[in-house]
Design a protein around this motif. Structure first.
Motif: not given
Length: 198
Positions: A24-34
């Motif tokens: 569980h927790g917080r997620a960051l996607e870098l350069a998520s694109g489309t």
């Protein structure tokens, strides 16, 4: 926006994160694109709050359009973020998971270094950084397809191209992360880098 390449490797990346993401927790996607990947990840991993990011306005709009369609409570609006800019980690709360797919070969080495070191700072204690994409192995391109693609990239911009797996490992371990490397389909690699609990 729709990227066929994102569609092709979506299932592989979802399964990678099913195995290596925190519970569980917080997620960051870098350069998520489309936005295709982060929508699939938010659907497959509902226990994680997903925060997509992008630098381009049209892609941010695409991400938000996917989010509006999906109506997932754990998928947040896109945030503007240039992950190759120094200091971005200081502007965000720490993340339990940071994911980057298919970008490092498209940016210069200096930008890749900044991205990796800033991402390590942005991790919470016991946080995980995952990287997915094509890489050199010990300084070599190991397939004809990779050699052709890398040559095309460098013909368009000599500053970009495949990064070496040893260099990625050195940068990540220099920030205190513990790294494991996994072979993936289509001659890609995944790096799983974890921060020790404090």
């Amino acid at each position: 926006m729709h990227a066929p390449s994102a569609e092709r490797n979506m299932g592989v990346i979802v399964e990678l994160l099913r195995v290596h993401a925190p519970p569980h927790g917080r997620a960051l996607e870098l350069a998520s694109g489309t936005g295709q990947h982060v929508m699939a990840l938010a659907s497959a991993l509902p226990q994680i709050d997903w925060h997509p990011s992008e630098v381009a306005a049209d892609r941010m709009a695409s991400i938000d359009a996917y989010a509006a369609t999906a109506q997932l409570p754990n998928l947040h609006p896109a945030r503007h973020l240039d992950a190759t800019r120094r200091g971005w980690s200081q502007c965000l709360q720490p993340f339990d998971l940071i994911h980057l797919g298919n970008l490092l070969h498209l940016i210069p080495q200096a930008g890749a270094y900044t991205l990796l070191t800033e991402a390590s700072v942005a991790l919470a204690p016991a946080g995980t950084l995952t990287l997915y994409g094509p890489f050199m192995r010990e300084g070599r391109l190991t397939s004809e397809g990779d050699a052709k693609f890398n040559a095309e990239l460098q013909a368009a911009n000599p500053a970009i191209g495949y990064k070496d797996d040893r260099w990625i490992n050195e940068v990540l371990t220099s920030t205190g992360l513990v790294v494991s490397v996994h072979d993936m389909p289509s001659n890609n690699l995944a790096f799983i880098a974890r921060r020790s609990p404090e």
